[in-house]
Design a protein around this motif. Structure first.
Motif, PDB file in Angstrom:
ATOM      1  N   THR A 182       0.243 -56.688 -64.927  1.00 35.77           N
ATOM      2  CA  THR A 182       0.300 -57.057 -63.313  1.00 35.77           C
ATOM      3  C   THR A 182       0.023 -58.306 -62.872  1.00 35.77           C
ATOM      4  O   THR A 182      -0.497 -59.306 -63.939  1.00 35.77           O
ATOM      5  CB  THR A 182      -0.892 -55.862 -62.758  1.00 35.77           C
ATOM      6  N   ASP A 183       0.067 -58.783 -61.836  1.00 32.89           N
ATOM      7  CA  ASP A 183       0.007 -59.921 -61.227  1.00 32.89           C
ATOM      8  C   ASP A 183      -1.500 -60.355 -60.783  1.00 32.89           C
ATOM      9  O   ASP A 183      -1.527 -61.310 -59.890  1.00 32.89           O
ATOM     10  CB  ASP A 183       1.296 -60.390 -60.276  1.00 32.89           C
ATOM     11  N   ASP A 184      -2.306 -59.646 -61.023  1.00 27.83           N
ATOM     12  CA  ASP A 184      -3.696 -59.813 -60.632  1.00 27.83           C
ATOM     13  C   ASP A 184      -4.571 -60.111 -61.795  1.00 27.83           C
ATOM     14  O   ASP A 184      -5.940 -60.196 -61.380  1.00 27.83           O
ATOM     15  CB  ASP A 184      -4.401 -58.580 -59.968  1.00 27.83           C
ATOM     16  N   GLU A 187      -7.755 -63.269 -61.235  1.00 29.38           N
ATOM     17  CA  GLU A 187      -9.009 -62.912 -60.435  1.00 29.38           C
ATOM     18  C   GLU A 187      -9.702 -62.162 -61.633  1.00 29.38           C
ATOM     19  O   GLU A 187     -11.025 -62.380 -61.624  1.00 29.38           O
ATOM     20  CB  GLU A 187      -8.714 -61.954 -59.285  1.00 29.38           C
ATOM     21  N   ARG A 188      -9.234 -61.129 -62.366  1.00 28.16           N
ATOM     22  CA  ARG A 188     -10.160 -60.522 -63.498  1.00 28.16           C
ATOM     23  C   ARG A 188     -10.496 -61.477 -64.715  1.00 28.16           C
ATOM     24  O   ARG A 188     -11.437 -61.364 -64.856  1.00 28.16           O
ATOM     25  CB  ARG A 188      -9.307 -59.363 -63.954  1.00 28.16           C
ATOM     26  N   THR A 203      -0.409 -62.103 -70.990  1.00 28.61           N
ATOM     27  CA  THR A 203       0.717 -61.404 -70.181  1.00 28.61           C
ATOM     28  C   THR A 203       1.694 -60.370 -70.483  1.00 28.61           C
ATOM     29  O   THR A 203       2.456 -59.691 -69.962  1.00 28.61           O
ATOM     30  CB  THR A 203       1.310 -62.565 -69.230  1.00 28.61           C
ATOM     31  N   LEU A 209       1.985 -65.246 -63.181  1.00 29.45           N
ATOM     32  CA  LEU A 209       0.661 -66.161 -62.543  1.00 29.45           C
ATOM     33  C   LEU A 209       1.395 -67.106 -61.752  1.00 29.45           C
ATOM     34  O   LEU A 209       2.122 -67.877 -62.111  1.00 29.45           O
ATOM     35  CB  LEU A 209      -0.052 -66.522 -63.747  1.00 29.45           C
ATOM     36  N   SER A 210       0.724 -67.471 -60.270  1.00 30.41           N
ATOM     37  CA  SER A 210       1.088 -68.293 -59.363  1.00 30.41           C
ATOM     38  C   SER A 210       0.714 -69.719 -59.961  1.00 30.41           C
ATOM     39  O   SER A 210      -0.330 -69.847 -60.891  1.00 30.41           O
ATOM     40  CB  SER A 210       0.510 -68.215 -58.207  1.00 30.41           C
ATOM     41  N   ASP A 213      -3.180 -69.495 -59.336  1.00 31.23           N
ATOM     42  CA  ASP A 213      -3.707 -69.087 -60.599  1.00 31.23           C
ATOM     43  C   ASP A 213      -3.929 -69.923 -61.921  1.00 31.23           C
ATOM     44  O   ASP A 213      -5.034 -69.856 -62.358  1.00 31.23           O
ATOM     45  CB  ASP A 213      -2.883 -67.803 -60.773  1.00 31.23           C
ATOM     46  N   ARG A 258      -5.883 -54.413 -68.336  1.00 31.67           N
ATOM     47  CA  ARG A 258      -5.813 -53.965 -66.732  1.00 31.67           C
ATOM     48  C   ARG A 258      -4.648 -52.899 -67.086  1.00 31.67           C
ATOM     49  O   ARG A 258      -3.489 -52.887 -67.203  1.00 31.67           O
ATOM     50  CB  ARG A 258      -5.196 -55.099 -66.139  1.00 31.67           C
ATOM     51  N   ASP A 278      -0.369 -49.792 -52.934  1.00 34.49           N
ATOM     52  CA  ASP A 278      -0.747 -49.593 -54.413  1.00 34.49           C
ATOM     53  C   ASP A 278      -0.885 -48.147 -54.649  1.00 34.49           C
ATOM     54  O   ASP A 278      -1.326 -47.690 -55.462  1.00 34.49           O
ATOM     55  CB  ASP A 278      -2.155 -50.040 -54.592  1.00 34.49           C
TER      56      ASP A 278
END
Length: 330
Positions: A182-184, A187-188, A203, A209-210, A213, A258, A278
C-alpha cells in the motif's frame, strides 16, 4: 431455548475488545444485550498483546475470554456463537395501536417504532438464530489479507507483526523489515524508526512512494527495497531474512507487515451504510452510522486497525451513546 418474541435493547456483532467493552457497560446500564460472535479474531496469530493497562503482555485470546466471562456474569447478557448473515429493519406500530408489534424496554417507557432483525448462522454446535433489537452495534473489526508470500503466515504474530504500537518495543534495535503493498508505508516506517535505526521498507514492487516520502525516509536513514519478494526466510528460532525473486537474501530478524484490511461483513449491502474511501464505516463522534439506530466501534471505523485498548475505549464511549439514544436524549 430462545424466546422468538424477545426484543433486545442492543445486539452487538463482534466480541473483540470494542464489543466486549460496550457489552459490559450496557449490561451495567441494565440494557438487555445479545452478543453475536463468529470467533474469528483478527489478532488470533498474536501470542502477546502490549499496551493494555494492567494487562501488558496478555494473550489477546485470554483477554477475550476474561471479557466474555465478565459480560456474561450479568443477567441482562446473552452470548451466541454465530456468523451474522443479514441485518434488516422492520417497522412496528406505535404503542397503543398494535400491542403485538410494539415492545417496551424493561427499564423505561419509550415506545419503539422500528426494530432490527439480525439473522445468524450458528457455529461450533450453536444453532441458527433470528433476533430482534432496538439498536445494533457493529464491532466486528477487520479481516486481514497479507502479501501473498508462501511463508509469511509462519512468522506472523512472532517475528512479523502489524501493530507498531503493540509490538515495536520488543523489536528495539533489531534489523527490521516493513513489508507492504500500500502507499502508506512511509508513515509506518517513520513510526517504526522510533525503535530501530536499522529498517528497510520492502514495497514488493507494488507500493509507490512519493518524492516527499522518499525524502523523509532518507532523512531518517531508512532504506527502500523495490524489488519483488520471493518469500520470508527463517527457521524454528524465527525469521532470518527476506528473499527476493532475483535470489538476493537481505538479512532481517523480524519486522512489520502492512495487511490489506476489509470489513468483516458487507454493511453497505445489508443496511446501506455510508463507508469511507477505505471501506470503513463512517461514524460521527457518538459512533452513529448513517442508519439511525446502528452504531459502530473499533477497527471497522476510521482510522482502522488500532491497539486493543483503543478499541476497548471506543466500545465504552459508544455504549454510553447507545444508552442515551435508547432513553431518547441523543
Amino acid at each position: 431455548m430462545h424466546d422468538p418474541d424477545e426484543v433486545f435493547d442492543v445486539i452487538i456483532i463482534g466480541a473483540g475488545p470494542a464489543g466486549l467493552s460496550a457489552g459490559l457497560n450496557l449490561v451495567r446500564a441494565r440494557r438487555r444485550v445479545l452478543m453475536l460472535d463468529s470467533n474469528r479474531p483478527r489478532h488470533s496469530a498474536t501470542l502477546l498483546s502490549h499496551g493494555f493497562l494492567t494487562r501488558d503482555g496478555v494473550s489477546p485470546l485470554e483477554l477475550r475470554k476474561l471479557g466474555r466471562e465478565e459480560f456474561e456474569s450479568y443477567p441482562e447478557a446473552s452470548f451466541h456463537q454465530a456468523m451474522v448473515s443479514s441485518i434488516e429493519t422492520m417497522t412496528v406500530p406505535p404503542v397503543g395501536q398494535a400491542a403485538a408489534g410494539a415492545e417496551r424496554s424493561a427499564h423505561h417507557g419509550a415506545h419503539v417504532e422500528s426494530l432490527f432483525v439480525v439473522r445468524s448462522k450458528g457455529i461450533r454446535g450453536s444453532g441458527d438464530r433470528v433476533a430482534r433489537a432496538r439498536t445494533v452495534l457493529i464491532a466486528t473489526g477487520l479481516l486481514e489479507t497479507l502479501p501473498a508470500l508462501p511463508s509469511i503466515r509462519a512468522y506472523y504474530g512472532t517475528s512479523l507483526h502489524s501493530c507498531t504500537e503493540c509490538d515495536g518495543y520488543e523489536k528495539s534495535d533489531a534489523p527490521l523489515a516493513l513489508i507492504g503493498e500500500t502507499d502508506d508505508l512511509a508513515e509506518r516506517a517513520l513510526l517504526i524508526s522510533q525503535w530501530s535505526n536499522d529498517l528497510i521498507v520492502f514495497t514488493n514492487g507494488v507500493a509507490e512512494l512519493s518524492k516527499a516520502d522518499e525524502a523523509a525516509l532518507d532523512a531518517r536513514g531508512i532504506g527502500v527495497e523495490r524489488r519483488p519478494i520471493a518469500d520470508i526466510e527463517g527457521d524454528r528460532e524465527g525469521m532470518t531474512g527476506v528473499s527476493l525473486t532475483d535470489g538476493t537474501v537481505i538479512v532481517r530478524s523480524g519486522g512489520f507487515v502492512r495487511p490489506q484490511w476489509t470489513t468483516a461483513l458487507d454493511y453497505r449491502a445489508m443496511l446501506g451504510l455510508e463507508t469511507s474511501v477505505d471501506d470503513l464505516l463512517v461514524v460521527d463522534t457518538h459512533g452513529r452510522t448513517s442508519c439511525t439506530g446502528v452504531f459502530a466501534a473499533g477497527d471497522s471505523t476510521p482510522p482502522g486497525a488500532q491497539q486493543l485498548i483503543v478499541a476497548a475505549g471506543e466500545g465504552a464511549r459508544v455504549a454510553a451513546a447507545i444508552n442515551r439514544h435508547l432513553i431518547g436524549i441523543l
